[in-house]
Every structure is written in structure tokens, then in C-alpha cells.
Design an enzyme around this catalytic site. Structure first.
Site, PDB file in Angstrom:
ATOM      1  N   SER A 120       0.821  -1.216   0.000  1.00 25.73           N
ATOM      2  CA  SER A 120       0.000   0.000   0.000  1.00 25.73           C
ATOM      3  C   SER A 120       0.849   1.258   0.000  1.00 25.73           C
ATOM      4  O   SER A 120       0.347   2.341  -0.291  1.00 25.73           O
ATOM      5  CB  SER A 120      -0.858   0.043   1.265  1.00 25.73           C
ATOM      6  N   HIS A 141      -0.779  -2.349  -7.346  1.00 26.30           N
ATOM      7  CA  HIS A 141      -1.563  -2.017  -6.150  1.00 26.30           C
ATOM      8  C   HIS A 141      -3.060  -2.064  -6.440  1.00 26.30           C
ATOM      9  O   HIS A 141      -3.600  -1.185  -7.110  1.00 26.30           O
ATOM     10  CB  HIS A 141      -1.144  -0.622  -5.637  1.00 26.30           C
ATOM     11  N   GLU A 153      -3.042   0.529  -9.397  1.00 26.08           N
ATOM     12  CA  GLU A 153      -1.902   1.430  -9.599  1.00 26.08           C
ATOM     13  C   GLU A 153      -0.714   0.577 -10.034  1.00 26.08           C
ATOM     14  O   GLU A 153      -0.383  -0.415  -9.366  1.00 26.08           O
ATOM     15  CB  GLU A 153      -1.560   2.166  -8.294  1.00 26.08           C
ATOM     16  N   ASN A 192      -3.150   6.373  -1.781  1.00 28.79           N
ATOM     17  CA  ASN A 192      -2.970   6.435  -0.329  1.00 28.79           C
ATOM     18  C   ASN A 192      -2.302   7.731   0.129  1.00 28.79           C
ATOM     19  O   ASN A 192      -2.485   8.147   1.273  1.00 28.79           O
ATOM     20  CB  ASN A 192      -2.215   5.201   0.171  1.00 28.79           C
TER      21      ASN A 192
HETATM   22  N1  LIG Z   1      -6.482  -4.290   3.213  1.00 31.03           N
HETATM   23  C1  LIG Z   1      -6.488  -3.378   2.262  1.00 31.03           C
HETATM   24  O1  LIG Z   1      -7.443  -2.604   2.118  1.00 31.03           O
HETATM   25  C2  LIG Z   1      -5.330  -3.302   1.301  1.00 31.03           C
HETATM   26  C3  LIG Z   1      -5.527  -2.635   0.074  1.00 31.03           C
HETATM   27  C4  LIG Z   1      -4.475  -2.586  -0.844  1.00 31.03           C
HETATM   28  C5  LIG Z   1      -3.254  -3.143  -0.520  1.00 31.03           C
HETATM   29  N2  LIG Z   1      -3.081  -3.771   0.685  1.00 31.03           N
HETATM   30  C6  LIG Z   1      -1.767  -4.381   0.965  1.00 31.03           C
HETATM   31  O2  LIG Z   1      -1.870  -5.766   0.720  1.00 31.03           O
HETATM   32  C7  LIG Z   1      -0.980  -6.478   1.609  1.00 31.03           C
HETATM   33  C8  LIG Z   1      -1.799  -7.473   2.422  1.00 31.03           C
HETATM   34  O3  LIG Z   1      -2.763  -6.768   3.170  1.00 31.03           O
HETATM   35  P1  LIG Z   1      -4.039  -7.509   3.787  1.00 31.03           P
HETATM   36  O4  LIG Z   1      -4.977  -6.452   4.217  1.00 31.03           O
HETATM   37  O5  LIG Z   1      -4.489  -8.578   2.870  1.00 31.03           O
HETATM   38  O6  LIG Z   1      -3.375  -8.185   5.098  1.00 31.03           O
HETATM   39  P2  LIG Z   1      -3.895  -9.425   5.960  1.00 31.03           P
HETATM   40  O7  LIG Z   1      -3.342  -9.219   7.319  1.00 31.03           O
HETATM   41  O8  LIG Z   1      -5.366  -9.610   5.802  1.00 31.03           O
HETATM   42  O9  LIG Z   1      -3.183 -10.693   5.262  1.00 31.03           O
HETATM   43  C9  LIG Z   1      -1.798 -10.853   5.266  1.00 31.03           C
HETATM   44  C10 LIG Z   1      -1.491 -12.323   5.023  1.00 31.03           C
HETATM   45  O10 LIG Z   1      -0.078 -12.490   4.909  1.00 31.03           O
HETATM   46  C11 LIG Z   1       0.251 -13.734   5.512  1.00 31.03           C
HETATM   47  N3  LIG Z   1       1.677 -13.715   5.828  1.00 31.03           N
HETATM   48  C12 LIG Z   1       2.321 -13.021   6.766  1.00 31.03           C
HETATM   49  N4  LIG Z   1       3.654 -13.251   6.704  1.00 31.03           N
HETATM   50  C13 LIG Z   1       3.842 -14.116   5.673  1.00 31.03           C
HETATM   51  C14 LIG Z   1       4.977 -14.733   5.088  1.00 31.03           C
HETATM   52  N5  LIG Z   1       6.199 -14.505   5.563  1.00 31.03           N
HETATM   53  N6  LIG Z   1       4.790 -15.560   4.040  1.00 31.03           N
HETATM   54  C15 LIG Z   1       3.544 -15.794   3.554  1.00 31.03           C
HETATM   55  N7  LIG Z   1       2.422 -15.232   4.066  1.00 31.03           N
HETATM   56  C16 LIG Z   1       2.581 -14.407   5.106  1.00 31.03           C
HETATM   57  C17 LIG Z   1      -0.653 -13.821   6.729  1.00 31.03           C
HETATM   58  O11 LIG Z   1      -0.780 -15.174   7.169  1.00 31.03           O
HETATM   59  C18 LIG Z   1      -1.955 -13.255   6.169  1.00 31.03           C
HETATM   60  O12 LIG Z   1      -2.759 -14.284   5.614  1.00 31.03           O
HETATM   61  C19 LIG Z   1      -0.273  -5.423   2.446  1.00 31.03           C
HETATM   62  O13 LIG Z   1       0.938  -5.090   1.831  1.00 31.03           O
HETATM   63  C20 LIG Z   1      -1.263  -4.251   2.392  1.00 31.03           C
HETATM   64  O14 LIG Z   1      -0.636  -3.022   2.616  1.00 31.03           O
HETATM   65  C21 LIG Z   1      -4.099  -3.876   1.598  1.00 31.03           C
END
Ligand SMILES: NC(=O)c1ccc[n+]([C@@H]2O[C@H](COP(=O)([O-])OP(=O)(O)OC[C@H]3O[C@@H](n4cnc5c(N)ncnc54)[C@H](O)[C@@H]3O)[C@@H](O)[C@H]2O)c1
Length: 284
Positions: A120, A141, A153, A192
Site C-alpha cells: 500500500s 496495487h 496502480e 494512499n
Molecule cells: N487491506 C487493504 O485494504 C489493502 C488494500 C491494498 C493493498 N493492501 C496491501 O496488501 C498487503 C496485504 O494486506 P491484507 O490487508 O491482505 O493483510 P492481511 O493481514 O489480511 O493478510 C496478510 C497475510 O499475509 C500472511 N503472511 C504473513 N507473513 C507471511 C509470510 N512470511 N509468508 C507468507 N504469508 C505471510 C498472513 O498469514 C496473512 O494471511 C499489504 O501489503 C497491504 O498493505 C491492503
């Protein structure tokens, strides 16, 4: 551009799980990697539930549901990503974790495989530096939930090649999304960088007792014609992801305006992460 048949997705959480659903629905084979078995299982059951909804609305057939689910293979073995033609990483927002995974992927994936991060906020150049293929690493993104939100993005790191940016844009289009190019790798990219000052200001308004969070959400929805208010949006995105993003902004810009206020820290400390665990600013 070489043909992309199999997409590797790292992380089966809020974003990765829904990305797997999107890619499989669009006909790609998906390798869904997560270290937590529970997260992989949840991602598959959320996809099944979404497809069941489609069946009850008449937009999906039982056969299509089985075909989509059959295209998603969960795995706890990163080595299996060797078979991926394109990779999207969506694990926790932690630069060290992402760098470690990219370094391992670099040794596993074919030389011509493009590796993308769904970060993000964090530097694509820094993530790419963990590999020996910085020209084939980019930011991709998506927005939450990827099956609904049209924007992607496409972020160029310092070394991202023209060909890689083109491959990412074409893959976004093949996923039915609209790419917008971010030409410079800066914290939070475009959306963001605009969104977080707005969310932080909403929290300050709440902390100053100017309005309740319910009234702030109502004011923003009806006054600005936004589909969600800031507190509803934070709950949807996940509050635990909010802190590392603001801390990253703060570490890069050294401007206190990016510091996450105490009220959101208190909510997170109480184990309230948003819709993902049924309680955040609101209870679901
Ligand atoms: N939630 C949002 O609205 C959103 C939007 C756009 C981008 N993002 C980005 O997407 C990414 C994930 O966000 P999210 O909201 O899905 O998080 P989340 O916490 O829901 O999921 C993260 C996942 O990563 C896994 N994980 C952690 N360490 C790991 C590793 N070493 N190897 C493999 N898996 C691992 C966890 O088990 C979990 O299932 C982040 O970089 C976040 O910034 C999030």
C-alpha cells in the site's frame, strides 16, 4: 509479452484471498501461498461463499463455481511458485518480510517471471533490491476488494523496465481492471497519499469531540457523496494494516502529521482489527 497462464499469489488474507478469486474467475490458474493453513482455508471458503451468492443470483452456474475453485491451489511451499508466470505478493505490510520473500522468489521463479508487490505504501525499489532482477519487479496495487474495485496502480521502481510496466498493465487489463501508472516510486503512491491525510484528519475530528464517528461517516457519505465514511473504510481495510502504513509515511517524510493518533492505537491494542475479525471502530 509471454503468455501468462498461472499467477502466483503470496498471502491469503483480505487482499490475497480476494485476488485469488478474481484471477481464477478470469480463467488463470492460481497458486495461493500463505504460511498459515487457516488463512488459505478461509480464502477458499470466502471464494466458495461469494460464488454461492452468484449462484443464488443466477450470475454463476454450479459448474463455473467448481471450475473457479478448481483453478485455485493453496500451498505452504514457496518452491511451488516455480510454475508461476507472474507473481503478486500480498503479505503483511512489513518491508523486511517482503524483501525476504522476494529474495527467495528470485531464486525460485523463472528468469522471465515478473514479480509484483501489492504494497500500500512501501518502496518498490527497496523490495526489488532484494532480487537480482530489479528491472522485472513492479508495484501492482489493487484496492479492497479487488473483485469489485476497478483500479490498479502500476508503480515503477527505479529500475523497472518499460517491458515490465507493460506486462503489468496488460495483466491488470486481463483481470478486468483499469491500470493507472505511477511514474515515481514514492510512499503511498497516488491514492494512499491522498487518502491517509483524510483518514487521519477524521480521527483527529473524532478525538477533538467535534462529532461522533457515526456522524463523521454520515457527513462524509452525504456531503461528499463518498460510498463509505472514513471509519467504515478503515474497518473494511483492516486497522492493523493502518499503523504500518502511517509509520512508513512518518519514517519517510519525518512529518508528525503522519503519526497515528492514540484512539486508533487503543482500538487495535484491544484486538479490534476491523471487519476481518468482526470488530473495529464498529462491531459487526
Ligand atoms: N487491506 C487493504 O485494504 C489493502 C488494500 C491494498 C493493498 N493492501 C496491501 O496488501 C498487503 C496485504 O494486506 P491484507 O490487508 O491482505 O493483510 P492481511 O493481514 O489480511 O493478510 C496478510 C497475510 O499475509 C500472511 N503472511 C504473513 N507473513 C507471511 C509470510 N512470511 N509468508 C507468507 N504469508 C505471510 C498472513 O498469514 C496473512 O494471511 C499489504 O501489503 C497491504 O498493505 C491492503
Amino acid at each position: 509479452m509471454k503468455e501468462i497462464k498461472t499467477i502466483g499469489i503470496l498471502g491469503a488474507g483480505t487482499m490475497g484471498g480476494n485476488l485469488a478469486q478474481l484471477a481464477a474467475t478470469r480463467g488463470f490458474e492460481v497458486l495461493l501461498y500463505d504460511i498459515e493453513a487457516r488463512q488459505r482455508e478461509n480464502a477458499l471458503s470466502r471464494t466458495a461463499a461469494a460464488l454461492d451468492k452468484g449462484i443464488s443470483r443466477g450470475s454463476v452456474t454450479g459448474e463455473e463455481k467448481e471450475a473457479v475453485l478448481g483453478r485455485i491451489q493453496g500451498t505452504a511451499s514457496l518452491e511451488q511458485l516455480e510454475a508461476a508466470d507472474f507473481v503478486i505478493e500480498a503479505v503483511v505490510e512489513d518491508l523486511k518480510v517482503k524483501q525476504e520473500l522476494f529474495s527467495r522468489l528470485d531464486g525460485i521463479c523463472r528468469e522471465d517471471t515478473v514479480l509484483c508487490s501489492n504494497t500500500s505504501s512501501m518502496s518498490i525499489t527497496s523490495i526489488a533490491a532484494a532480487t537480482k532482477r530489479a528491472d522485472r519487479v513492479a508495484g501492482m496495487h489493487f484496492f479492497n476488494p479487488p473483485t469489485v474495485m476497478k483500479l490498479v496502480e502500476v508503480i515503477r521502481g527505479y529500475h523497472t523496465s518499460e517491458e515490465t510496466a507493460e506486462t503489468v498493465k496488460q495483466t491488470a487489463a486481463a483481470l478486468g481492471r483499469t491500470p493507472a501508472e505511477v511514474r515515481r516510486d514514492t510512499p503511498g503512491f497516488v491514492v494512499n497519499r491522498c487518502l491517509f491525510p483524510f483518514l487521519l484528519e477524521a480521527i483527529h475530528i473524532y478525538e477533538e469531540g467535534i462529532a461522533t464517528k457515526e456522524d463523521i461517516d454520515t457527513a462524509v457519505k452525504l456531503g461528499l457523496n463518498f460510498p463509505m465514511g472514513p471509519f467504515e473504510l478503515m474497518d473494511l481495510a483492516g486497522l492493523d494494516t493502518f499503523i504500518p502504513i502511517t509509520e512508513y509515511f512518518f519514517s519517510e517524510f519525518k512529518d508528525p502529521k503522519w503519526n497515528a493518533p492514540q484512539s486508533i492505537r487503543a482500538v487495535i491494542r484491544a484486538g479490534r482489527y476491523g471487519r476481518k475479525n468482526g470488530r473495529g471502530w464498529y462491531t459487526y
